[in-house]
Structures are given as structure tokens and as C-alpha cells.
Design an enzyme around this catalytic site. Structure first.
Site, PDB file in Angstrom:
ATOM      1  N   LYS A  36      -0.880  -1.684  -4.867  1.00  0.00           N
ATOM      2  CA  LYS A  36      -1.763  -0.526  -4.889  1.00  0.00           C
ATOM      3  C   LYS A  36      -0.921   0.842  -5.172  1.00  0.00           C
ATOM      4  CE  LYS A  36      -4.369  -1.006  -0.977  1.00  0.00           C
ATOM      5  NZ  LYS A  36      -5.389  -0.629  -0.255  1.00  0.00           N
ATOM      6  N   ASP A  52       1.104  -1.097   0.006  1.00  0.00           N
ATOM      7  CA  ASP A  52       0.033  -0.004   0.046  1.00  0.00           C
ATOM      8  C   ASP A  52       0.871   1.348  -0.106  1.00  0.00           C
ATOM      9  OD1 ASP A  52      -2.787   0.911   0.417  1.00  0.00           O
ATOM     10  OD2 ASP A  52      -2.000   1.686   2.360  1.00  0.00           O
TER      11      ASP A  52
HETATM   12  P1  5GP Z   1       2.002  -0.701   3.637  1.00  0.00           P
HETATM   13  O1  5GP Z   1       3.063  -0.522   4.735  1.00  0.00           O
HETATM   14  O2  5GP Z   1       2.468  -0.803   2.364  1.00  0.00           O
HETATM   15  O3  5GP Z   1       0.898   0.548   3.720  1.00  0.00           O
HETATM   16  O4  5GP Z   1       1.079  -1.558   4.410  1.00  0.00           O
HETATM   17  C1  5GP Z   1       1.114  -3.014   4.115  1.00  0.00           C
HETATM   18  C2  5GP Z   1       0.357  -3.927   4.892  1.00  0.00           C
HETATM   19  O5  5GP Z   1      -0.860  -3.028   5.246  1.00  0.00           O
HETATM   20  C3  5GP Z   1      -0.173  -5.028   4.052  1.00  0.00           C
HETATM   21  O6  5GP Z   1       0.707  -6.059   4.460  1.00  0.00           O
HETATM   22  C4  5GP Z   1      -1.433  -5.338   4.972  1.00  0.00           C
HETATM   23  O7  5GP Z   1      -1.409  -5.954   5.926  1.00  0.00           O
HETATM   24  C5  5GP Z   1      -1.862  -3.596   5.083  1.00  0.00           C
HETATM   25  N1  5GP Z   1      -2.790  -3.368   3.856  1.00  0.00           N
HETATM   26  C6  5GP Z   1      -2.624  -2.464   2.978  1.00  0.00           C
HETATM   27  N2  5GP Z   1      -3.522  -2.416   2.230  1.00  0.00           N
HETATM   28  C7  5GP Z   1      -4.593  -3.178   2.728  1.00  0.00           C
HETATM   29  C8  5GP Z   1      -5.855  -3.344   2.164  1.00  0.00           C
HETATM   30  O8  5GP Z   1      -6.341  -2.859   1.215  1.00  0.00           O
HETATM   31  N3  5GP Z   1      -6.530  -4.396   2.872  1.00  0.00           N
HETATM   32  C9  5GP Z   1      -6.157  -4.710   4.149  1.00  0.00           C
HETATM   33  N4  5GP Z   1      -6.928  -5.855   4.874  1.00  0.00           N
HETATM   34  N5  5GP Z   1      -4.948  -4.615   4.619  1.00  0.00           N
HETATM   35  C10 5GP Z   1      -4.139  -3.718   3.887  1.00  0.00           C
END
Ligand code: 5GP
Length: 175
Positions: free
Chosen positions: A132, A104
Site C-alpha cells: 500500500k 503499510d
Molecule cells: P506496517 O508496519 O507496514 O505499517 O504494518 C505492516 C503490518 O500491519 C502487516 O504485516 C499487517 O499485519 C498489518 N496491516 C497493514 N495493513 C493492513 C491491512 O490493510 N489489513 C490488515 N488486516 N492488516 C494490515
């Protein structure tokens, strides 16, 4: 006993989509790591379903380890990395592939990557089932991306919302 209601979610990736995506990723990884001792590091909990399917689709000898780190509270990233479970294996001089469910902001992953690089792996790459890109805040190199999706909050196939929905065999969105 009354059975819990099955949730009605808008499907984003069906079981067939997921099978095809995992097979394609496994083919690319197998080609790149032929004759290499590969260590898969799954980021818990979200990646465990993807990792078990990917590992079997790879159809080559690999070792596995898991770590658990979070920067999320509810639906939003807090930005701060908290390691809940570290690795059992050393990554020193190993060929390592981090297995992630969804990227994300990329903040969690880039911090995990930096930490593992300090241990001196022979190589360190990342595979994610879902990306994403619209939400990215940290510049993290991801070699293998299964599917790109728009800015949706998704659940299922190991991915939770407040520990629910991991059991769903497909990926859907609760909006
Ligand atoms: P980042 O550090 O890239 O923002 O977060 C990654 C983590 O956030 C992922 O491993 C996941 O656990 C959570 N996450 C990110 N996007 C989503 C989403 O659309 N749905 C859910 N349930 N978890 C997400």
C-alpha cells in the site's frame, strides 16, 4: 450447533488473482536465486498462507524460519516494535528473503530489516504479497512486490482483523 455466518466482504484479490501473483513472484525469485541456498523468513502470523504457497511455487530447495513482531494495535500502527518470537536459525552469511503479507507504513518491516542486518547476512531482500505505497512512512527497499493496492483495510489469505478472517481463501475489504 449453528454454523458461524460466512462474512460478505468486497473482494480485492480473488483466488485466481492470488495464484497468478504468487506464480509471477516465484518465477522472478527462482531466476534471481538459482544455485543459491535461500532462507525464507516468514513474518507471522499474516504471511504464513502466502509463504506456504510461495515456497511450493518456487519449486527449488529453500530453508524456512519464522519470526513474529508487531507494531499494530487493532487497526492502527503504534510505531513501536515488539518481538514476540525470534528466529531459530542464524542469518549470518545466509542469503535471506523476508516474506511479508502486506506493507503499510513500512515501520515494522524497516525495523525488522535493520535488526537482521546487524547479524551480517550475505544478502537480505524483501518480498511482499501486497503493498500500500500511499501509506508508506519508512523508506524500506522492497525487491519483490506482488500487487499494489490503494489505501484499503484488507483481510483474508492469512491476513486478520483481530485474529478473524485469516481462513478466507481470497482477499477482501471490510469498509
Ligand atoms: P506496517 O508496519 O507496514 O505499517 O504494518 C505492516 C503490518 O500491519 C502487516 O504485516 C499487517 O499485519 C498489518 N496491516 C497493514 N495493513 C493492513 C491491512 O490493510 N489489513 C490488515 N488486516 N492488516 C494490515
Amino acid at each position: 450447533m449453528i454454523a458461524a455466518m460466512k462474512p460478505e466482504l468486497r473482494p480485492v484479490l480473488t483466488e485466481d488473482d492470488l495464484r497468478r501473483t504468487v506464480t509471477d513472484l516465484a518465477e522472478r525469485i527462482r531466476a534471481d536465486y538459482a544455485d543459491t541456498d535461500l532462507l525464507l523468513i516468514g513474518l507471522l502470523k499474516g504471511s504464513f498462507v502466502f509463504m506456504s504457497d510461495l515456497m511450493r511455487a518456487l519449486d527449488m530447495p529453500v530453508e524456512v524460519d519464522f519470526m513474529s513482531a508487531t507494531s499494530y494495535v487493532g487497526r492502527e500502527s503504534s510505531g513501536e516494535l515488539v518481538i514476540l518470537k525470534g528466529l531459530n536459525e542464524s542469518v549470518h552469511q545466509r542469503h535471506v528473503l523476508i516474506v511479508e503479507d502486506i506493507i503499510d507504513t513500512g515501520l515494522t518491516l524497516s525495523r525488522i530489516r535493520e535488526r537482521l542486518l546487524l547479524e551480517g547476512p550475505a544478502s537480505l531482500e524483501i518480498v511482499t504479497l501486497i503493498d500500500k505505497p500511499a501509506r508508506r512512512q519508512a523508506d524500506v527497499p522492497v525487491k519483490y512486490v506482488g500487487r499494489e493496492i490503494p489505501d484499503l483495510f484488507i483481510v483474508g489469505y492469512g491476513i486478520d482483523f483481530d485474529q478473524k478472517y485469516r481462513w478466507l481463501p481470497y482477499i477482501g475489504t471490510i469498509d
